[in-house]
Write an enzyme that holds these catalytic residues in place. Sequence first.
Site, PDB file in Angstrom:
ATOM      1  NE  ARG A  25      -4.427   1.822   1.868  1.00  0.00           N
ATOM      2  CZ  ARG A  25      -4.602   2.465   2.481  1.00  0.00           C
ATOM      3  NH1 ARG A  25      -3.889   3.206   3.468  1.00  0.00           N
ATOM      4  NH2 ARG A  25      -5.679   3.480   2.214  1.00  0.00           N
ATOM      5  CB  ILE A  51      -5.671   5.805  -1.324  1.00  0.00           C
ATOM      6  CG1 ILE A  51      -5.427   4.612  -1.433  1.00  0.00           C
ATOM      7  CG2 ILE A  51      -4.843   6.267   0.139  1.00  0.00           C
ATOM      8  CD1 ILE A  51      -3.925   3.950  -1.376  1.00  0.00           C
ATOM      9  CB  SER A  52     -10.830   3.511  -0.164  1.00  0.00           C
ATOM     10  OG  SER A  52     -11.338   4.402  -1.383  1.00  0.00           O
ATOM     11  CD  GLN A  53     -11.854   3.807   6.909  1.00  0.00           C
ATOM     12  OE1 GLN A  53     -12.613   4.255   6.435  1.00  0.00           O
ATOM     13  NE2 GLN A  53     -11.728   3.518   8.391  1.00  0.00           N
ATOM     14  N   PRO A  54      -8.448   0.936   4.298  1.00  0.00           N
ATOM     15  CG  PRO A  54      -6.411   0.391   4.880  1.00  0.00           C
ATOM     16  CD  PRO A  54      -7.262   1.479   5.022  1.00  0.00           C
TER      17      PRO A  54
END
Length: 396
Positions: A25, A51-54
Site C-alpha cells: 500500500r 485512497i480509501s481506508q483499507p
Amino acid sequence: MVEHHVTRRGIRDRGVTEAMRTVPREKFVSPGCEEFAYEDTPLSIGEGQTISQPFIVALMLEKARLDAGDKVLEVGTGSGYTSALMSRIARRVYSIERHERLALQAKERFEKLGYHNIDVRVGDGSKGWPEAAPFDAIIVSASAPAVPSALKAQLDLGGRLVIPVGRSEQRLKRVTRTGAAAFEEEDLGGVLFVPLIGEDAWTAAHPMYTATAPPSPETSASGPGSPRNAEGEGMEKIQLPGGVLDHTAFQRRFWAIQRIAWIIFTLLLVACLLGLLGRGGPFSRQTIAFPEGAVDFPVLSRWKAPEIMTVNFAPSSEDRVFTIDAAFLQSFSIEGVDPPEKATFVRQGRIGYVFPGNPAGSTQIVFRLQTQLSGLCRTTIGIDAETRAQSTFIFP
Ligand code: SAH
C-alpha cells in the site's frame, strides 16, 4: 494492517486478505504519507482525492465476491490500490479514472509492480466501460446520487455492483443482476466517499449537492437502522472523522497545527533556558503584588550569582516597612540597598527595613543580593503587615 484493521473487523474472504498482504500500500500513497500507509485511514493522493481506508476497500472487495476467472471494473482508479488488489484476485481488471494525472500515475505503478492484467482509461466512469462489458463485478470507489443505469446494464448475469450511493447520507449498496432486467439490491451500511463526478452522477460545480442524475427511489432492500448485510454478519456503521472528505485540507490543517505546536515548544524551551541562566527569562522572576506595593523577586537563579530584588512602594505619607524572614538570609545575602534604609529592626524572627514614604509618587528600592545556597528555598517577604511565601530555586 490486514490482521488489525481487516481480519479482526470481520473480513473473512481469503482472496481479499491474501491480496492485501501482497500489494504494497505504501507504493500507492503520496510521498511523505508512506508511514501512514498501513493505518486504517484514507490518505490524500492529490487532486483533492483520497485512497480509501483499507477496511472499506476490503469490505467492498469481499462483497463483490471476486473469483479468479472474473473480469471486473473499478470506477475511480485514484491511486490504483483497489484495482491492484482486484488484479491479484480476478483474471482481468478494467479501471477508469476521470483525472488524467491520477490515471497515468496508477498505470505507472502497475507497470513497476508487474501487474499486467489491468487496463486503465481516463474518462467518466458513471457511463462504465461499454467496450469491455459485461463484467462479473463492478466496484465504484466514489459516491453517486443514485446507482448509474449504465453500470447496472454492464453487469453480466449474476454480476455484482458495489457502490456507495445517497444524497444526504451515503449507503454502500450491492446490486446483483439476477435476470435480463432483474436486479437485487442490498444495503451494506453507512459510508463516506468522495463524490462520483460525471454525466450520470454529481456535477463538478457542486459535487455533493448538485445531482445530474434523477434521485433513486427508496429500495425495499434498505436495511433497518442498524446496518446488517444479507449474510447476517454484524457490520458497523462506517463513518470517517469529520473533515476527511476534503482530505488535503484536513492534512494541511493538521500540519499547520503541528507546526504551531513546535514553535510554541521551541519558544518555551528557549524561555526555560534563559530562566535557567538566571537572567532575563520570563520564568526567572516573579512580581508579587501587595496592597501597598509590589516586589520583583528572583524565582530561578545561580549559586554565587549577583541578583536583584526591587521593591516598589505605593505613594504614602507614612514610613514604609519591608520585611524578610531568617530563611531569606540563608538563600541570599544582602550586599546593598539603594536608596539605603532609614532604619532596621528585628521582630518575631523577621527583619524589617524602614523607608521614608513618598506622598507624591511610588518609591523604588533595589536590594542587591548574592545567592548563598543551591537548591529550593522558601522564604516569606512582606510590605507592612502583609506577607507572602515565595520559593526560589538556586542552581548549583
Ligand atoms: N479506489 C481508489 C480511491 C479512489 S477515490 C484508491 O484505491 O486509491 C475516488 C476516485 O474516483 C477519485 O480518484 C476520483 O477522481 C474518481 N472519480 C470521481 N468521479 C469519477 C468518474 N465519474 N469517473 C471516474 N473516476 C471518477
